[in-house]
Design an enzyme around this catalytic site. Structure first.
Site, PDB file in Angstrom:
ATOM      1  N   THR A  32      42.133  40.212  33.709  1.00 38.28           N
ATOM      2  CA  THR A  32      43.216  40.614  34.621  1.00 38.28           C
ATOM      3  C   THR A  32      44.333  39.580  34.702  1.00 38.28           C
ATOM      4  OG1 THR A  32      42.094  39.562  36.482  1.00 38.28           O
ATOM      5  CG2 THR A  32      41.643  41.896  36.123  1.00 38.28           C
ATOM      6  N   CYS A  36      40.989  33.395  41.416  1.00 38.61           N
ATOM      7  CA  CYS A  36      40.423  33.667  42.741  1.00 38.61           C
ATOM      8  C   CYS A  36      39.680  32.466  43.282  1.00 38.61           C
ATOM      9  CB  CYS A  36      39.377  34.787  42.631  1.00 38.61           C
ATOM     10  SG  CYS A  36      40.065  36.398  42.322  1.00 38.61           S
ATOM     11  N   CYS A  40      35.992  35.429  46.860  1.00 34.26           N
ATOM     12  CA  CYS A  40      36.857  36.624  46.808  1.00 34.26           C
ATOM     13  C   CYS A  40      36.036  37.903  47.014  1.00 34.26           C
ATOM     14  CB  CYS A  40      37.577  36.702  45.459  1.00 34.26           C
ATOM     15  SG  CYS A  40      38.711  38.109  45.378  1.00 34.26           S
ATOM     16  N   ARG A  43      35.423  42.928  43.328  1.00 40.72           N
ATOM     17  CA  ARG A  43      34.272  43.071  42.428  1.00 40.72           C
ATOM     18  C   ARG A  43      34.238  41.894  41.444  1.00 40.72           C
ATOM     19  NH1 ARG A  43      33.482  46.291  37.924  1.00 40.72           N
ATOM     20  NH2 ARG A  43      35.668  46.936  37.998  1.00 40.72           N
ATOM     21  N   ARG A  65      47.576  34.030  37.560  1.00 40.07           N
ATOM     22  CA  ARG A  65      48.370  34.157  38.785  1.00 40.07           C
ATOM     23  C   ARG A  65      47.440  34.336  39.972  1.00 40.07           C
ATOM     24  NH1 ARG A  65      49.503  39.945  39.924  1.00 40.07           N
ATOM     25  NH2 ARG A  65      48.246  41.060  38.401  1.00 40.07           N
ATOM     26  N   CYS A  67      45.388  35.592  43.109  1.00 42.02           N
ATOM     27  CA  CYS A  67      44.859  36.883  43.567  1.00 42.02           C
ATOM     28  C   CYS A  67      45.487  37.246  44.910  1.00 42.02           C
ATOM     29  CB  CYS A  67      43.347  36.769  43.720  1.00 42.02           C
ATOM     30  SG  CYS A  67      42.563  38.202  44.467  1.00 42.02           S
ATOM     31  N   CYS A  70      42.127  37.320  47.814  1.00 38.34           N
ATOM     32  CA  CYS A  70      41.523  36.099  48.390  1.00 38.34           C
ATOM     33  C   CYS A  70      42.547  34.978  48.539  1.00 38.34           C
ATOM     34  CB  CYS A  70      40.346  35.641  47.546  1.00 38.34           C
ATOM     35  SG  CYS A  70      40.783  35.133  45.883  1.00 38.34           S
TER      36      CYS A  70
HETATM   37 ZN   LIG Z   1      40.501  37.093  44.570  1.00 36.66          ZN
END
Ligand SMILES: [Zn+2]
Length: 362
Positions: A32, A36, A40, A43, A65, A67, A70
């Protein structure tokens, strides 16, 4: 220094959302492009798709980048209300370059912004926005050469943001083929001292620099101009060789490189860089000695400047030049790296997790 726990332990903590690991590590999710906190609520990714980093800075430098769930940038709870519009603006357009004047136009006092970033993340706002800008461009590289094809599915907001960021760092590809004299393929390498950018033409390596280095964007621009080059994400035989041999170097198993190098510059710069290539592994020279060797006594300052313009970190060993009293002075990649490289070359190994973390060297 902030060493990371074993990977299996961190992955376990990630799956359990263990709050004891808050601040110990951040996790980048390759599928992605997001990073995080351990806790977080989203999933959890598969183990093969994650990279662990000791600090926000390292995760950003590696191209991830923050999240939105979180919020790894917020170590002390919510960021203050006055700062939120700015953070949102950076995320809306991560390719943007910010000047102090732009902050003032948003009603923000640059010193206040700087202090918050410094305290919360150990970096200035400008370093943060630069890291985001480079991060988006590196995201493009991580996806491979097919920039347009992969942007949509990669978690980056928009294909145009993706291309913009790459273009702002590496320059627009000239539209007319006759303007392009050469192509520089560009990729990221992960090293014991943090991510590096390597660029190579068909003739050899022309760029090797730590990703977070302030000069990187300037170096890319100069090189584009000097070589008449278009930068594209990719790899070739020279980048592969650089990756292999640097890994050996960082393990302490390699002391010399004999790659073909492409280093356009003024005759004086080239003479300085060639003199650097002659300083053996494990030894140092002073600026004074270097100037005398070039038969330019008294030209220490000019020599220092040419060292600073070196675009080939490690392989053209400007880290081997020190003050006459042996103390370390300026290094584009940061003094802690200069120290680590010299330690490595005198027999010390770089420990796992030697990167300065959230609470270490600035
Ligand atoms: Zn996160």
């Amino acid at each position: 220094m902030h060493a990371l726990p074993p990977v299996t332990e961190m992955y376990d903590a990630l799956v359990k959302r263990d709050p004891d690991f808050e601040g110990v590590f951040f996790v980048g999710v390759r599928t992605t492009g997001i990073f995080c906190r351990p806790t977080c609520p989203a999933r959890k990714p598969k183990a093969e798709n994650v990279d662990f980093y000791p600090s926000v800075r390292d995760a950003l430098a590696a191209g991830f980048r923050p999240c939105l769930r979180c919020r790894p940038l917020e170590p002390e709870g919510e960021p203050p209300a006055w700062l939120r519009p700015l953070l949102a603006e950076v995320e809306r357009d991560p390719a943007r370059r910010w000047r102090d004047q732009d902050l003032r136009e948003q009603g923000l006092e640059p010193a206040r912004v700087r202090r918050w970033f410094q305290r919360a993340h150990g970096m200035s706002f400008h370093a943060y926005s630069r890291a985001r800008r480079l991060g988006v461009a590196f995201g493009a590289m991580r996806q491979g050469a097919d920039v347009t094809g992969t942007a949509a599915g990669s978690g980056w907001e928009s294909e145009s943001g993706f291309r913009d960021a790459f273009a702002k760092l590496f320059g627009e590809a000239p539209t007319r083929a006759k303007d392009v004299r050469t192509r520089v393929v560009t990729t990221r390498l992960i090293t014991a001292l943090g991510p590096m950018l390597v660029g190579a033409t068909d003739e050899g390596v022309c760029l090797l620099e730590f990703c977070e280095r302030r000069m990187l964007e300037t170096q890319v621009k100069r090189l584009r101009h000097l070589l008449g080059a278009a930068f594209v994400p990719g790899e070739n035989e020279h980048t592969h060789r650089a990756e292999e041999e640097l890994a050996e170097y960082f393990r302490g198993d390699r002391t010399t490189f004999d790659w073909p190098l492409v280093m356009p510059g003024t005759p004086f710069q080239v003479a300085v860089w060639e003199a650097l290539l002659k300083i053996p592994y494990g030894e140092t020279r002073s600026y004074d000695q270097q100037a005398r060797q070039l038969e330019k006594p008294g030209a220490q300052r000019a020599v220092g400047k040419a060292n600073g313009d070196n675009r080939l970190a490690i392989v053209v060993p400007c880290h081997r030049v020190v003050r006459s009293d042996g103390s370390l002075s300026g290094y584009g990649g940061g003094l802690w790296r200069k120290r680590a490289l010299l330690d490595l070359e005198t027999g010390a190994r770089i420990a796992d997790g030697a990167l300065p973390g959230a609470c270490a060297v600035r």
